[in-house]
Design an enzyme around this catalytic site. Sequence first.
Site, PDB file in Angstrom:
ATOM      1  N   ASN A   9       0.863  -1.173   0.000  1.00  0.00           N
ATOM      2  CA  ASN A   9       0.000   0.000   0.000  1.00  0.00           C
ATOM      3  C   ASN A   9       0.903   1.228   0.000  1.00  0.00           C
ATOM      4  OD1 ASN A   9      -1.805   2.046   0.445  1.00  0.00           O
ATOM      5  ND2 ASN A   9      -2.402   1.390   2.500  1.00  0.00           N
ATOM      6  N   LYS A  11       0.135   4.298  -0.242  1.00  0.00           N
ATOM      7  CA  LYS A  11      -0.480   5.476   0.384  1.00  0.00           C
ATOM      8  C   LYS A  11      -0.231   6.719  -0.496  1.00  0.00           C
ATOM      9  CE  LYS A  11      -0.034   3.075   4.732  1.00  0.00           C
ATOM     10  NZ  LYS A  11       0.188   3.094   6.178  1.00  0.00           N
ATOM     11  N   HIS A  94      -9.211   1.060   5.082  1.00  0.00           N
ATOM     12  CA  HIS A  94      -7.916   1.274   5.738  1.00  0.00           C
ATOM     13  C   HIS A  94      -8.097   2.217   6.935  1.00  0.00           C
ATOM     14  CE1 HIS A  94      -3.810   2.439   6.519  1.00  0.00           C
ATOM     15  NE2 HIS A  94      -3.464   1.327   5.892  1.00  0.00           N
ATOM     16  N   GLU A  96      -6.459   4.600   7.977  1.00  0.00           N
ATOM     17  CA  GLU A  96      -6.267   6.026   7.696  1.00  0.00           C
ATOM     18  C   GLU A  96      -7.519   6.615   7.060  1.00  0.00           C
ATOM     19  OE1 GLU A  96      -2.596   5.409   5.589  1.00  0.00           O
ATOM     20  OE2 GLU A  96      -1.702   4.754   7.485  1.00  0.00           O
ATOM     21  N   GLU A 166      -4.987  -4.946  10.540  1.00  0.00           N
ATOM     22  CA  GLU A 166      -3.938  -3.955  10.737  1.00  0.00           C
ATOM     23  C   GLU A 166      -4.175  -3.226  12.060  1.00  0.00           C
ATOM     24  OE1 GLU A 166      -2.002  -2.718   6.782  1.00  0.00           O
ATOM     25  OE2 GLU A 166      -3.776  -1.494   7.007  1.00  0.00           O
ATOM     26  N   GLY A 172       3.009   2.168  10.752  1.00  0.00           N
ATOM     27  CA  GLY A 172       3.950   3.272  10.591  1.00  0.00           C
ATOM     28  C   GLY A 172       4.699   3.626  11.862  1.00  0.00           C
ATOM     29  N   SER A 212       3.928  -2.288  10.169  1.00  0.00           N
ATOM     30  CA  SER A 212       5.382  -2.338  10.365  1.00  0.00           C
ATOM     31  C   SER A 212       6.002  -3.685   9.997  1.00  0.00           C
ATOM     32  CB  SER A 212       5.748  -1.948  11.797  1.00  0.00           C
ATOM     33  OG  SER A 212       5.354  -0.610  12.058  1.00  0.00           O
TER      34      SER A 212
HETATM   35  P1  13P Z   1       3.409   0.261   7.615  1.00  0.00           P
HETATM   36  O1  13P Z   1       3.918  -1.018   7.009  1.00  0.00           O
HETATM   37  O2  13P Z   1       4.147   1.472   7.156  1.00  0.00           O
HETATM   38  O3  13P Z   1       3.316   0.167   9.113  1.00  0.00           O
HETATM   39  O4  13P Z   1       1.909   0.467   7.080  1.00  0.00           O
HETATM   40  C1  13P Z   1       1.021  -0.593   7.143  1.00  0.00           C
HETATM   41  C2  13P Z   1      -0.198  -0.219   6.411  1.00  0.00           C
HETATM   42  O5  13P Z   1      -0.930   0.666   6.807  1.00  0.00           O
HETATM   43  C3  13P Z   1      -0.491  -0.919   5.150  1.00  0.00           C
HETATM   44  O6  13P Z   1      -1.770  -0.628   4.702  1.00  0.00           O
END
Ligand code: 13P
Length: 249
Positions: A9, A11, A94, A96, A166, A172, A212
């Site tokens: 992803n 983003k 997601h 976010e 997740e 992140g 992560s």
């Molecule tokens: P990270 O791997 O940067 O923690 O992000 C995970 C994520 O949100 C994938 O959709």
Amino acid sequence: MRSKIVAGNWKMNKTLAETNVLLSELTGKLPDTTAEVMVAPTFVNLAAAVQDVSASSIQVIAQNMHFAENGAYTGEISADMLLDIGVDTVIIGHSERRAYFGETDAILAKKVVAALAKNLRVVFCFGEELEDRKTDNHFKLVAEQLKNGLFQLDASAWSKIVLAYEPVWAIGTGETASPEQAQEMHAFIRKTIANQYNTEIADSVSILYGGSVKPANAKEIFSKEDVDGGLIGGAALNADDFIAIISAI
Ligand code: 13P
């Protein structure tokens, strides 16, 4: 047998030029694997990305879509628009999108229905916040997210669903769920689906872990019985890291 999947992803990262470079590196170095490999660039670069990977097995997927078929929804993207450029899988829910763009379970349920109505495959994301885990509310919350987002679906729809657990506190942050925590939750998710539908559906749905995942921890997380792959954020932006994670599966 359920699919193993490694999905990146991206983003809100990578310009068009950077997208071309990263995909050229990925297609050049892609290891021989039976796992499905997916990348989710930003909307404006999706069509170019589809061209970039056309000679490879990498799938280009979208990060989001709107639930309406078309109309006055400034700034939004429809299922038909994705299909039209050769994208047939979409990430929905997601954390976010939930946290920063006000996407509620009810909105997400509408998006899932709209995507499936167009025969898109859905990577449905969910997971608890740190506070939920600290207060031992994480199983209940995840069960609610599944129920509100997906349990309106007919059993037959589940062949088009991929799940991505997740935990928000691991996204992140560099802090990952331990392989045991991931396994525990994935087994719980499978049991919850078996209770609502049946064990055949529960056993055939791929459940990805996200939060992560890095080359250093991917192998151990992926080794867990109920972990069928990963949804990768930061580490998917670097070809060598993403390739290492794909190799780990
Ligand atoms: P990270 O791997 O940067 O923690 O992000 C995970 C994520 O949100 C994938 O959709």
